[in-house]
Design an enzyme around this catalytic site. Structure first.
Site, PDB file in Angstrom:
ATOM      1  N   SER A 116      -6.597 -10.539 -12.217  1.00 36.00           N
ATOM      2  CA  SER A 116      -6.692 -10.499 -10.759  1.00 36.00           C
ATOM      3  C   SER A 116      -7.847 -11.336 -10.233  1.00 36.00           C
ATOM      4  CB  SER A 116      -6.816  -9.056 -10.273  1.00 36.00           C
ATOM      5  OG  SER A 116      -7.797  -8.380 -10.998  1.00 36.00           O
ATOM      6  N   HIS A 135      -0.031 -14.054 -11.327  1.00 37.01           N
ATOM      7  CA  HIS A 135      -0.644 -12.877 -10.719  1.00 37.01           C
ATOM      8  C   HIS A 135       0.345 -12.152  -9.809  1.00 37.01           C
ATOM      9  CE1 HIS A 135      -3.957 -11.079  -7.969  1.00 37.01           C
ATOM     10  NE2 HIS A 135      -3.624 -10.243  -8.925  1.00 37.01           N
ATOM     11  N   GLU A 147       1.067 -15.370  -7.489  1.00 40.79           N
ATOM     12  CA  GLU A 147       0.136 -16.504  -7.469  1.00 40.79           C
ATOM     13  C   GLU A 147       0.194 -17.166  -8.845  1.00 40.79           C
ATOM     14  OE1 GLU A 147      -3.529 -15.422  -4.469  1.00 40.79           O
ATOM     15  OE2 GLU A 147      -3.520 -14.401  -6.405  1.00 40.79           O
ATOM     16  N   ASN A 185      -6.717 -11.981  -3.411  1.00 41.73           N
ATOM     17  CA  ASN A 185      -7.838 -11.059  -3.662  1.00 41.73           C
ATOM     18  C   ASN A 185      -9.147 -11.547  -3.060  1.00 41.73           C
ATOM     19  OD1 ASN A 185      -6.275  -9.182  -4.850  1.00 41.73           O
ATOM     20  ND2 ASN A 185      -6.830  -9.662  -6.957  1.00 41.73           N
TER      21      ASN A 185
HETATM   22  N1  3HC Z   1       7.651   0.822  -7.715  1.00 42.94           N
HETATM   23  C1  3HC Z   1       8.891   0.459  -7.335  1.00 42.94           C
HETATM   24  N2  3HC Z   1       9.326   0.514  -6.065  1.00 42.94           N
HETATM   25  C2  3HC Z   1       8.485   1.023  -5.152  1.00 42.94           C
HETATM   26  C3  3HC Z   1       7.185   1.447  -5.467  1.00 42.94           C
HETATM   27  C4  3HC Z   1       6.784   1.335  -6.820  1.00 42.94           C
HETATM   28  N3  3HC Z   1       5.551   1.687  -7.218  1.00 42.94           N
HETATM   29  N4  3HC Z   1       6.587   1.881  -4.341  1.00 42.94           N
HETATM   30  C5  3HC Z   1       7.482   1.756  -3.351  1.00 42.94           C
HETATM   31  N5  3HC Z   1       8.619   1.240  -3.833  1.00 42.94           N
HETATM   32  C6  3HC Z   1       9.836   0.920  -3.078  1.00 42.94           C
HETATM   33  C7  3HC Z   1      10.496   2.173  -2.581  1.00 42.94           C
HETATM   34  O1  3HC Z   1      11.407   2.698  -3.549  1.00 42.94           O
HETATM   35  C8  3HC Z   1      11.229   1.666  -1.355  1.00 42.94           C
HETATM   36  O2  3HC Z   1      12.422   1.025  -1.774  1.00 42.94           O
HETATM   37  P1  3HC Z   1      13.752   1.175  -0.887  1.00 42.94           P
HETATM   38  O3  3HC Z   1      13.430   0.562   0.443  1.00 42.94           O
HETATM   39  O4  3HC Z   1      14.798   0.422  -1.651  1.00 42.94           O
HETATM   40  O5  3HC Z   1      13.986   2.658  -0.811  1.00 42.94           O
HETATM   41  C9  3HC Z   1      10.304   0.571  -0.818  1.00 42.94           C
HETATM   42  O6  3HC Z   1       9.443   0.192  -1.905  1.00 42.94           O
HETATM   43  C10 3HC Z   1       9.425   1.064   0.323  1.00 42.94           C
HETATM   44  O7  3HC Z   1       8.714   2.204  -0.141  1.00 42.94           O
HETATM   45  P2  3HC Z   1       8.479   3.508   0.721  1.00 42.94           P
HETATM   46  O8  3HC Z   1       9.586   3.665   1.708  1.00 42.94           O
HETATM   47  O9  3HC Z   1       8.208   4.632  -0.217  1.00 42.94           O
HETATM   48  O10 3HC Z   1       7.087   3.288   1.422  1.00 42.94           O
HETATM   49  P3  3HC Z   1       6.594   2.173   2.398  1.00 42.94           P
HETATM   50  O11 3HC Z   1       7.632   1.605   3.260  1.00 42.94           O
HETATM   51  O12 3HC Z   1       5.400   2.785   3.019  1.00 42.94           O
HETATM   52  O13 3HC Z   1       6.102   0.989   1.427  1.00 42.94           O
HETATM   53  C11 3HC Z   1       4.496  -0.081   0.079  1.00 42.94           C
HETATM   54  C12 3HC Z   1       5.261   1.218   0.357  1.00 42.94           C
HETATM   55  C13 3HC Z   1       5.490  -1.196  -0.298  1.00 42.94           C
HETATM   56  C14 3HC Z   1       3.564   0.194  -1.074  1.00 42.94           C
HETATM   57  C15 3HC Z   1       3.730  -0.502   1.392  1.00 42.94           C
HETATM   58  O14 3HC Z   1       2.907   0.568   1.829  1.00 42.94           O
HETATM   59  C16 3HC Z   1       2.855  -1.721   1.212  1.00 42.94           C
HETATM   60  O15 3HC Z   1       3.321  -2.856   1.239  1.00 42.94           O
HETATM   61  N6  3HC Z   1       1.527  -1.502   0.993  1.00 42.94           N
HETATM   62  C17 3HC Z   1       0.570  -2.590   0.756  1.00 42.94           C
HETATM   63  C18 3HC Z   1       0.674  -3.029  -0.674  1.00 42.94           C
HETATM   64  C19 3HC Z   1      -0.258  -4.168  -0.994  1.00 42.94           C
HETATM   65  O16 3HC Z   1      -0.984  -4.710  -0.170  1.00 42.94           O
HETATM   66  N7  3HC Z   1      -0.231  -4.582  -2.268  1.00 42.94           N
HETATM   67  C20 3HC Z   1      -1.095  -5.619  -2.775  1.00 42.94           C
HETATM   68  C21 3HC Z   1      -2.298  -5.014  -3.406  1.00 42.94           C
HETATM   69  S1  3HC Z   1      -3.370  -6.249  -4.069  1.00 42.94           S
HETATM   70  C22 3HC Z   1      -2.832  -6.476  -5.634  1.00 42.94           C
HETATM   71  O17 3HC Z   1      -1.917  -5.832  -6.108  1.00 42.94           O
HETATM   72  C23 3HC Z   1      -3.542  -7.501  -6.430  1.00 42.94           C
HETATM   73  C24 3HC Z   1      -4.341  -6.898  -7.522  1.00 42.94           C
HETATM   74  O18 3HC Z   1      -4.836  -7.935  -8.354  1.00 42.94           O
HETATM   75  C25 3HC Z   1      -5.520  -6.063  -7.016  1.00 42.94           C
END
Ligand code: 3HC
Length: 279
Positions: A116, A135, A147, A185
């Protein structure tokens, strides 16, 4: 194509699910012992079962995806075509892992790291083949971006192949040059860190900071909820790398972030962070 994922934590299992859901891929999901690898597969099963229970996937489809994932230790990757390392964010660990993998996999096997923030060039130093950063974002099956990070010695052919693979699993690749934190990030984690500073200095409560950024900036999660979701240890590790590599004090990790990591309050994965997930 056979893809070996090294590290069956949140990112490793999410990456494994992403490949297994795509036709043409088989997955080896590995960790330091069989139990940890099996725990990673159990997370995938839970995620698929939630789709089945919502009527969004047939049980047979979920079973077929799970059947494409073999778990074990890294030796099972001996006929892999691509290795994606998703182990802890520790430089020496990643370097040692790839050195071991080059004696396990075929000479044609491609090497990618899901780091990351660490230097892809340094991770790949001394290997018998080039390496690239691939990434993913959490949750990997949902987030569309990958990425693609070129180290100093990453050739065009490797970048082109990884671009193609990324598109084949439904992702959008963006090219980034090696730089601490890359693009997302470098922007996102300092924002989370700033959210923690805002809380630490008494500007607003945890809940209100998150509501403010959700409703005021249309972010899907507020910064403190997102920090908990990513893992506060990961956020601290990213801040430390950006701070150390740039020498710029604007990337100084918040003292509260350090304190919470020292206390084991890492967010969702330990049951407590800025919010309590134990209920
Ligand atoms: N695995 C698989 N599918 C998942 C999941 C998981 N862990 N979490 C959620 N989903 C799916 C759900 O099943 C749902 O699918 P569907 O529409 O087909 O039913 C869909 O995603 C939407 O989920 P929810 O309805 O439960 O919840 P939300 O609409 O609130 O979405 C979220 C959840 C996608 C996590 C949203 O809150 C979001 O986009 N959050 C921000 C995430 C983010 O910024 N990620 C980047 C982090 S930085 C990073 O990862 C880099 C690293 O190096 C630090």
């Amino acid at each position: 194509m056979k893809v070996g994922i090294i590290g069956a934590g949140t990112m490793g299992s999410g990456i494994a699910q992403t490949f297994a859901q795509t036709d043409g891929y088989e997955v080896y999901l590995c960790d330091i012992d069989d139990d940890l690898a099996a725990t990673g597969k159990a997370k995938i099963e839970k995620s698929l079962m939630s789709r089945v229970s919502k009527g969004k996937m047939e049980q047979a489809e979920a079973d077929a995806i799970l059947a494409k994932i073999t778990t074990g230790t890294k030796d099972i990757c001996n006929d892999a075509d691509l290795i994606i390392e998703a182990a802890l964010e520790v430089m020496e660990l990643k370097k040692a892992l790839f050195l071991e993998m080059q004696d396990i996999v075929p000479p044609t096997c491609l090497f990618a790291t899901n780091t990351s923030s660490l230097s892809v060039t340094e991770i790949g130093a001394g290997l018998d083949r080039p390496i690239i950063g691939m990434h993913f974002f959490n949750p990997a099956p949902v987030m569309k971006l990958i990425e693609i990070i070129r180290g100093e010695n990453t050739p065009d052919e490797l970048k082109d192949k990884i671009d193609e693979i990324s598109k084949s699993i439904g992702k959008t690749p963006v090219d980034t040059n090696e730089s601490p934190g890359f693009v997302v990030n470098r922007i996102l984690v300092p924002m989370i860190n700033e959210g923690i500073c805002v809380y630490e200095t008494g500007v607003a409560s945890v809940e209100d900071i998150d509501i403010a950024m959700r409703l005021g900036a249309n972010h899907p999660m507020g910064p403190l909820q997102l920090g908990d979701y990513i893992g506060l240890d990961i956020c601290l590790a990213v801040m430390e790398v950006i701070h150390a590599e740039t020498g710029d004090s604007k990337y100084r990790p918040s003292p509260l972030l350090r304190k919470m990591v020292r206390a084991g309050k890492l967010g969702v994965k330990t049951g407590i962070g800025f919010y309590d997930y134990r209920k």
